[in-house]
Design a protein around this motif. Structure first.
Motif, PDB file in Angstrom:
ATOM      1  N   HIS A 139       0.826  -1.213   0.000  1.00 16.75           N
ATOM      2  CA  HIS A 139       0.000   0.000   0.000  1.00 16.75           C
ATOM      3  C   HIS A 139       0.859   1.261   0.000  1.00 16.75           C
ATOM      4  CE1 HIS A 139      -3.770  -2.070   0.290  1.00 16.75           C
ATOM      5  NE2 HIS A 139      -3.365  -2.759   1.336  1.00 16.75           N
ATOM      6  N   ARG A 140       2.020   1.195   0.625  1.00 14.92           N
ATOM      7  CA  ARG A 140       2.915   2.352   0.604  1.00 14.92           C
ATOM      8  C   ARG A 140       3.403   2.624  -0.816  1.00 14.92           C
ATOM      9  NH1 ARG A 140       8.155   1.891   4.208  1.00 14.92           N
ATOM     10  NH2 ARG A 140       8.578   0.340   2.598  1.00 14.92           N
ATOM     11  N   MET A 141       3.621   1.580  -1.598  1.00 12.39           N
ATOM     12  CA  MET A 141       4.072   1.767  -2.970  1.00 12.39           C
ATOM     13  C   MET A 141       3.017   2.502  -3.796  1.00 12.39           C
ATOM     14  SD  MET A 141       6.285  -1.504  -4.335  1.00 12.39           S
ATOM     15  CE  MET A 141       4.883  -2.603  -4.441  1.00 12.39           C
ATOM     16  N   TRP A 142       1.740   2.208  -3.531  1.00 15.84           N
ATOM     17  CA  TRP A 142       0.672   2.758  -4.373  1.00 15.84           C
ATOM     18  C   TRP A 142       0.017   4.000  -3.797  1.00 15.84           C
ATOM     19  CZ3 TRP A 142       0.730   0.941  -9.064  1.00 15.84           C
ATOM     20  CH2 TRP A 142       1.201  -0.358  -9.287  1.00 15.84           C
ATOM     21  N   ALA A 143       0.185   4.261  -2.495  1.00 11.84           N
ATOM     22  CA  ALA A 143      -0.502   5.395  -1.875  1.00 11.84           C
ATOM     23  C   ALA A 143       0.444   6.431  -1.296  1.00 11.84           C
ATOM     24  CB  ALA A 143      -1.451   4.894  -0.781  1.00 11.84           C
ATOM     25  N   TRP A 184      15.183 -10.499 -19.348  1.00 16.26           N
ATOM     26  CA  TRP A 184      14.148  -9.525 -19.714  1.00 16.26           C
ATOM     27  C   TRP A 184      14.617  -8.159 -19.228  1.00 16.26           C
ATOM     28  CZ3 TRP A 184       8.282 -11.001 -19.323  1.00 16.26           C
ATOM     29  CH2 TRP A 184       7.532 -10.082 -20.032  1.00 16.26           C
ATOM     30  N   PRO A 185      15.511  -7.528 -19.949  1.00 13.15           N
ATOM     31  CA  PRO A 185      16.149  -6.292 -19.479  1.00 13.15           C
ATOM     32  C   PRO A 185      15.182  -5.155 -19.191  1.00 13.15           C
ATOM     33  CG  PRO A 185      16.654  -6.713 -21.794  1.00 13.15           C
ATOM     34  CD  PRO A 185      16.016  -7.949 -21.260  1.00 13.15           C
ATOM     35  N   ALA A 186      14.039  -5.138 -19.868  1.00 15.68           N
ATOM     36  CA  ALA A 186      13.075  -4.065 -19.634  1.00 15.68           C
ATOM     37  C   ALA A 186      12.486  -4.132 -18.229  1.00 15.68           C
ATOM     38  CB  ALA A 186      11.952  -4.136 -20.665  1.00 15.68           C
ATOM     39  N   LEU A 187      12.440  -5.326 -17.651  1.00 13.03           N
ATOM     40  CA  LEU A 187      11.891  -5.498 -16.310  1.00 13.03           C
ATOM     41  C   LEU A 187      12.975  -5.609 -15.252  1.00 13.03           C
ATOM     42  CD1 LEU A 187       8.887  -7.990 -16.739  1.00 13.03           C
ATOM     43  CD2 LEU A 187       8.847  -5.503 -16.532  1.00 13.03           C
ATOM     44  N   SER A 188      13.990  -6.424 -15.538  1.00 15.81           N
ATOM     45  CA  SER A 188      15.047  -6.658 -14.553  1.00 15.81           C
ATOM     46  C   SER A 188      16.386  -6.744 -15.281  1.00 15.81           C
ATOM     47  CB  SER A 188      14.763  -7.959 -13.788  1.00 15.81           C
ATOM     48  OG  SER A 188      15.688  -8.147 -12.761  1.00 15.81           O
ATOM     49  N   PRO A 189      17.117  -5.653 -15.335  1.00  9.86           N
ATOM     50  CA  PRO A 189      18.338  -5.598 -16.152  1.00  9.86           C
ATOM     51  C   PRO A 189      19.455  -6.511 -15.677  1.00  9.86           C
ATOM     52  CG  PRO A 189      18.109  -3.619 -14.804  1.00  9.86           C
ATOM     53  CD  PRO A 189      16.826  -4.366 -14.679  1.00  9.86           C
ATOM     54  N   ASN A 190      19.404  -7.004 -14.451  1.00  6.29           N
ATOM     55  CA  ASN A 190      20.489  -7.844 -13.939  1.00  6.29           C
ATOM     56  C   ASN A 190      20.269  -9.337 -14.161  1.00  6.29           C
ATOM     57  OD1 ASN A 190      21.959  -5.621 -12.935  1.00  6.29           O
ATOM     58  ND2 ASN A 190      20.712  -5.585 -11.071  1.00  6.29           N
ATOM     59  N   LYS A 191      19.058  -9.745 -14.474  1.00  7.36           N
ATOM     60  CA  LYS A 191      18.761 -11.170 -14.635  1.00  7.36           C
ATOM     61  C   LYS A 191      19.189 -11.657 -16.015  1.00  7.36           C
ATOM     62  CE  LYS A 191      14.975 -11.726 -11.340  1.00  7.36           C
ATOM     63  NZ  LYS A 191      15.154 -10.440 -10.664  1.00  7.36           N
ATOM     64  N   THR A 192      19.787 -12.847 -16.048  1.00  3.16           N
ATOM     65  CA  THR A 192      20.255 -13.440 -17.302  1.00  3.16           C
ATOM     66  C   THR A 192      19.600 -14.793 -17.525  1.00  3.16           C
ATOM     67  OG1 THR A 192      22.111 -14.549 -16.206  1.00  3.16           O
ATOM     68  CG2 THR A 192      22.501 -12.310 -17.043  1.00  3.16           C
ATOM     69  N   PHE A 209       8.122  -5.840 -12.451  1.00  2.17           N
ATOM     70  CA  PHE A 209       7.220  -5.017 -13.268  1.00  2.17           C
ATOM     71  C   PHE A 209       6.488  -3.991 -12.412  1.00  2.17           C
ATOM     72  CE2 PHE A 209       2.632  -4.751 -14.226  1.00  2.17           C
ATOM     73  CZ  PHE A 209       2.680  -3.890 -15.322  1.00  2.17           C
ATOM     74  N   LEU A 210       5.978  -4.444 -11.249  1.00  6.18           N
ATOM     75  CA  LEU A 210       5.252  -3.538 -10.364  1.00  6.18           C
ATOM     76  C   LEU A 210       6.158  -2.423  -9.848  1.00  6.18           C
ATOM     77  CD1 LEU A 210       3.150  -6.071  -8.248  1.00  6.18           C
ATOM     78  CD2 LEU A 210       2.392  -4.690 -10.187  1.00  6.18           C
ATOM     79  N   LYS A 211       7.375  -2.781  -9.463  1.00  2.00           N
ATOM     80  CA  LYS A 211       8.289  -1.765  -8.935  1.00  2.00           C
ATOM     81  C   LYS A 211       8.663  -0.754 -10.010  1.00  2.00           C
ATOM     82  CE  LYS A 211      11.167  -4.818  -7.202  1.00  2.00           C
ATOM     83  NZ  LYS A 211      12.294  -5.456  -6.488  1.00  2.00           N
ATOM     84  N   ARG A 212       8.816  -1.189 -11.224  1.00  2.00           N
ATOM     85  CA  ARG A 212       9.107  -0.238 -12.307  1.00  2.00           C
ATOM     86  C   ARG A 212       7.903   0.667 -12.548  1.00  2.00           C
ATOM     87  NH1 ARG A 212      13.345  -0.143 -15.551  1.00  2.00           N
ATOM     88  NH2 ARG A 212      14.979  -1.697 -15.220  1.00  2.00           N
ATOM     89  N   LYS A 213       6.720   0.115 -12.374  1.00  2.00           N
ATOM     90  CA  LYS A 213       5.498   0.893 -12.599  1.00  2.00           C
ATOM     91  C   LYS A 213       5.384   2.043 -11.617  1.00  2.00           C
ATOM     92  CE  LYS A 213       0.543   0.109 -13.358  1.00  2.00           C
ATOM     93  NZ  LYS A 213       0.561   0.515 -14.783  1.00  2.00           N
ATOM     94  N   VAL A 214       5.854   1.823 -10.378  1.00  2.00           N
ATOM     95  CA  VAL A 214       5.775   2.885  -9.364  1.00  2.00           C
ATOM     96  C   VAL A 214       7.114   3.588  -9.158  1.00  2.00           C
ATOM     97  CG1 VAL A 214       3.877   1.779  -8.149  1.00  2.00           C
ATOM     98  CG2 VAL A 214       6.213   1.246  -7.478  1.00  2.00           C
ATOM     99  N   ARG A 264      10.228   2.329  -8.202  1.00  2.00           N
ATOM    100  CA  ARG A 264      11.000   1.936  -7.022  1.00  2.00           C
ATOM    101  C   ARG A 264      11.972   0.830  -7.386  1.00  2.00           C
ATOM    102  NH1 ARG A 264       8.274   3.550  -2.065  1.00  2.00           N
ATOM    103  NH2 ARG A 264       9.656   2.126  -0.968  1.00  2.00           N
ATOM    104  N   LYS A 265      13.116   0.833  -6.717  1.00  2.00           N
ATOM    105  CA  LYS A 265      14.092  -0.242  -6.903  1.00  2.00           C
ATOM    106  C   LYS A 265      13.767  -1.416  -6.004  1.00  2.00           C
ATOM    107  CE  LYS A 265      19.030  -1.337  -6.702  1.00  2.00           C
ATOM    108  NZ  LYS A 265      20.397  -0.826  -6.392  1.00  2.00           N
ATOM    109  N   ASN A 266      13.383  -1.137  -4.747  1.00  2.00           N
ATOM    110  CA  ASN A 266      12.985  -2.164  -3.790  1.00  2.00           C
ATOM    111  C   ASN A 266      11.635  -1.802  -3.196  1.00  2.00           C
ATOM    112  OD1 ASN A 266      15.445  -3.765  -3.913  1.00  2.00           O
ATOM    113  ND2 ASN A 266      16.424  -2.113  -2.770  1.00  2.00           N
ATOM    114  N   SER A 267      10.912  -2.810  -2.714  1.00  2.00           N
ATOM    115  CA  SER A 267       9.615  -2.542  -2.084  1.00  2.00           C
ATOM    116  C   SER A 267       9.794  -1.908  -0.715  1.00  2.00           C
ATOM    117  CB  SER A 267       8.817  -3.844  -1.954  1.00  2.00           C
ATOM    118  OG  SER A 267       9.466  -4.752  -1.085  1.00  2.00           O
TER     119      SER A 267
END
Length: 285
Positions: free
Chosen positions: A57-61, A177-185, A234-239, A241-244
Motif C-alpha cells: 500500500h505504501r508503494m501505491w498510496a 528480460w532487461p526491460a523489467l530486470s536488467p540484472n537477470k540473465t 514489473f510492479l516496482k518499475r510501474k511505481v 522503485r528499486k525495492n519494495s
C-alpha cells in the motif's frame, strides 16, 4: 570513496555478508515455524504477509497508506488464524477465511475510491498477498504430507534464488528480460531452475520418496517463482522503485523476499488441495 571489493562478480561486503546472513536467519525461522505448525506457522505467515501488505500500500498510496494497510492486515491475520482455529475444528466453515479476504478487498476498494486512488491495486493486496498466505496455511493444515510439501517448495524457491545469483554472476550472457530486470540473465534463470529441481529432489530423497517427483515439483516451483519475481519487478518499475522496502538488509523489503512464493503458493494449493495430488505418494503401490 573506496570501491567495494569484488570476487567472481560479487560485491563482497553486501552480497557475501548481509544477504546470506539474513537469508539463513529467515530460513531457519521459516523451517522451525513450518515444522511446529499451528499457532507458530500462522504467526510467521501473518507477520510476513502483514509487513508485505504495508509495503504494497505504501508503494501505491505514498505516505497516506495507514488505513489501507490496517484493513489488509486485519483481513490477512483473521483469515489465516481462522483457517487454523475455525476451519480445522469445523470443516463446514471452509469458506469463511476466503470470505474474510474478499471482504478486506472490497473495503480497500471502497476506501481507495473515496480518496481518488488507484483502486484496483489497493484492492488487489488481499489477492496478491493474502491469498498466497492463506494457501500456505491451508497446505500446512490440510494434507497429510503438508509440512513436507512446504519444505520441498521452500527449499526449491530458496535454492532457485541462490542458484540464479551464482550462475548468473559466473556465466553472465544474454539478459532474460532487461526491460523489467536488467540484472537477470538466461544463464541465471536456467541455473536457478536446475538448483530448485535439485533441492526438492534432495528433500524427497531424504524423506524416502521418489526424487524424480521432487525434481518435477522443484522445477515447477522454480519456474513459477521466477515469473513471480519478474512480476514484482514489473510492479516496482510501474511505481518507480528499486525495492519494495528496506526492512531486510541485503534483500530489500519483505515483498522482495517473498515475491516468488506469492505465485508458487496458489498454484501449489490448486494441486495439493483442489486436485488432491500428493507428490509424496504419487505412483506408490
Amino acid at each position: 570513496m573506496k570501491s567495494p571489493r569484488k570476487f567472481l562478480g560479487f560485491d563482497v561486503t553486501r552480497d557475501w555478508l548481509m544477504r546470506p546472513l539474513f537469508g539463513l536467519g529467515l530460513a531457519a525461522i521459516a523451517i522451525a515455524a513450518t515444522y511446529y505448525g499451528g499457532f507458530w506457522f500462522v504467526a510467521f505467515i501473518a507477520v510476513g504477509a502483514s509487513a508485505a501488505a504495508r509495503e504494497w500500500h505504501r508503494m501505491w498510496a505514498g505516505s497516506d497508506y495507514l488505513w489501507l494497510s490496517v484493513i489488509s492486515i486485519v483481513a490477512i491475520v483473521a483469515s489465516t488464524a481462522g483457517e487454523v482455529l475455525v476451519v480445522h475444528a469445523n470443516p463446514g466453515f471452509l469458506g469463511v477465511p476466503w470470505l474474510i479476504l474478499a471482504g478486506g478487498g472490497v473495503l480497500n476498494l471502497a476506501l481507495s475510491f473515496t480518496r481518488g486512488r488507484t483502486m484496483f491495486w489497493h484492492a488487489a493486496s488481499v489477492l496478491y498477498i493474502g491469498l498466497p498466505a492463506l494457501c500456505l496455511v491451508a497446505i500446512r493444515e490440510v494434507p497429510a504430507n503438508g509440512v513436507w510439501e512446504l519444505f520441498a517448495l521452500f527449499f526449491a524457491v530458496w535454492l532457485t534464488d541462490t542458484g540464479a545469483l551464482i550462475t548468473g554472476n559466473l556465466l553472465k550472457g544474454p539478459k532474460l528480460w532487461p526491460a523489467l530486470s536488467p540484472n537477470k540473465t538466461w544463464s541465471g534463470s536456467l541455473g536457478g531452475a536446475a538448483a530448485g529441481a535439485f533441492a526438492a529432489a534432495i528433500v524427497f530423497l531424504v524423506l524416502h520418496a521418489n526424487p524424480w517427483h521432487g525434481a518435477v515439483l522443484g522445477l515447477g516451483a522454480s519456474v513459477i517463482g521466477q515469473v513471480g519475481d519478474l512480476f514484482e519487478s514489473f510492479l516496482k518499475r510501474k511505481v518507480g522503485r528499486k525495492n519494495s522496502g528496506s526492512l531486510i538488509p541485503g534483500h530489500g523489503g519483505v515483498l522482495d523476499r517473498i515475491d516468488s512464493m506469492l505465485f508458487v503458493a496458489p498454484v501449489a494449493a490448486l494441486f495439493f488441495l483442489v486436485l488432491n495430488i500428493d507428490p509424496f505418494v504419487l505412483g506408490a503401490p
